[in-house]
Design a protein around this motif. Structure first.
Motif, PDB file in Angstrom:
ATOM      1  N   PHE A   1      48.971   9.221  32.497  1.00 16.23           N
ATOM      2  CA  PHE A   1      47.745  10.056  33.074  1.00 16.23           C
ATOM      3  C   PHE A   1      46.286   9.287  32.454  1.00 16.23           C
ATOM      4  CE2 PHE A   1      44.557  13.386  32.830  1.00 16.23           C
ATOM      5  CZ  PHE A   1      44.596  13.773  34.108  1.00 16.23           C
TER       6      PHE A   1
ATOM      7  N   CYS B   1      41.245  10.805  37.443  1.00 21.92           N
ATOM      8  CA  CYS B   1      42.204  11.632  37.687  1.00 21.92           C
ATOM      9  C   CYS B   1      43.268  11.019  38.204  1.00 21.92           C
ATOM     10  CB  CYS B   1      42.139  13.067  37.975  1.00 21.92           C
ATOM     11  SG  CYS B   1      40.673  14.273  37.117  1.00 21.92           S
TER      12      CYS B   1
ATOM     13  N   VAL C   1      47.397   9.050  38.182  1.00 26.69           N
ATOM     14  CA  VAL C   1      48.606   8.512  37.009  1.00 26.69           C
ATOM     15  C   VAL C   1      49.138   7.175  37.793  1.00 26.69           C
ATOM     16  CG1 VAL C   1      51.030   9.227  36.649  1.00 26.69           C
ATOM     17  CG2 VAL C   1      49.144  10.875  36.965  1.00 26.69           C
TER      18      VAL C   1
END
Length: 330
Positions: free
Chosen positions: A309, A313, A315
């Motif tokens: 992560f 924001c 991944v």
């Protein structure tokens, strides 16, 4: 067939509603079994579940064998499922009978069968410092009910019928032989000044394991008059004919090798069965494939791995892969 099995395995209250109609429609039942079904539908639910439990256990025990407890012939819940009177048939009948007795005893302890509950009997005087209490499994009632129901099918009086009756009894005896004693301590501040103990059912896997040990040393028998006796090879030449022990599994016919498909002998063959290339013994490709060899199938599985992560924001992941091989008998 499907609706009949549903009623057998339905909750007792549901099964009781249509007992008169449904019991007459269940395939494979004798007239005597239908009468018992109508008289005690809640107990029949437990017996039906127990027979199914025995089949599941049989399949688990033989999953790596050439014969893997595949039902041949009559596929009814209460029908004959193994054609040849082999040691595999012996295990099948014993497991079904054991499952019925085990399931009825468990249902009695839960209060699901109106005619029984906990075993009120005490097997012996307890040692000093403890007493019988709790809810002991009523195996006596359960084995008697399983015997009345399942043995009611064997009315022919021929060698195979006597073999089935003997193995039914051996299965029920395995349930009794694997009973366990459980105890609970009582006393001030966790002390054990008094122990209350009761008899409880072992997990059904323990019963299946016990029957598997009996399967490994099953005894060949033959019909003499109206009873089964051990064959000369099993009792030793020159010895008087004698009956097998009650806990023994017995068989009339030698087992086929189960390598090739032969429905007349109850064999589906092992073509296409998965095997273990590196194993030795049961389940290995050498034994399971009967010397025919095996096919190798390669598969590649990919998935996202090592995911991280990132603030903020999103991944990111790597792509991992694994290459596997599967082997099936030719």
């Amino acid at each position: 067939m499907a609706s009949s099995v549903f009623w057998l395995l339905a909750p007792p209250g549901v099964a009781a509603l249509g007992a008169g109609v449904v019991c007459g429609r269940i395939p494979g039942l004798t007239a005597r079994q239908r009468d018992m079904c109508r008289a005690a539908p809640d107990a029949m639910v437990a017996i039906g579940e127990g027979v199914r439990l025995g089949t599941i256990e049989c399949q688990a025990q033989f999953r790596h064998h050439r014969w893997n407890c595949t039902a041949i012939g009559n596929s009814n819940v209460f029908g004959h499922v193994v054609v040849v009177g082999s040691r595999e048939a012996a295990y099948t009948y014993a497991a079904a009978s054991a499952g019925a007795a085990w399931s009825v005893a468990a249902a009695c302890a839960r209060g699901n069968v109106s005619a029984c509950g906990c075993d009120p009997r005490r097997p012996r005087a307890p040692p000093a410092g403890w007493s019988w209490g709790g809810c002991s499994a009523d195996v006596r009632f359960a084995t008697r009910l399983a015997r009345r129901f399942l043995d009611a099918r064997e009315v022919e009086g021929d060698a195979r019928s006597l073999m089935n009756l003997h193995n039914n009894r051996a299965g029920r005896k395995a349930v009794k032989a694997t009973l366990r004693t459980e105890c609970k301590c009582h006393g001030v501040s966790g002390s054990c000044t008094m122990k209350t103990c009761w008899r409880t059912l072992a997990p059904f896997r323990a019963v299946g394991d016990a029957l598997m040990r009996q399967y490994a040393r099953a005894r060949p028998v033959m019909l003499v008059g109206r009873r089964l006796v051990l064959r000369a090879s099993a009792r030793g030449h020159g010895h008087r004919p004698r009956e097998p022990r009650r806990q023994d599994l017995v068989y009339l016919d030698e087992s086929p090798n189960y390598c090739e498909r032969d429905l007349a002998k109850g064999s589906l063959g092992t073509h296409g069965r998965r095997c273990n290339r590196t194993a030795k013994g049961t389940g290995s490709c050498d034994i399971l494939c009967c010397g025919r060899g095996y096919n190798t199938h390669q598969y590649t599985r990919t998935w996202q791995c090592r995911c991280k992560f990132h603030w903020c924001c999103h991944v990111t992941c790597d792509t991992c892969s694994e290459r596997t091989e599967e082997y099936t008998c030719k």
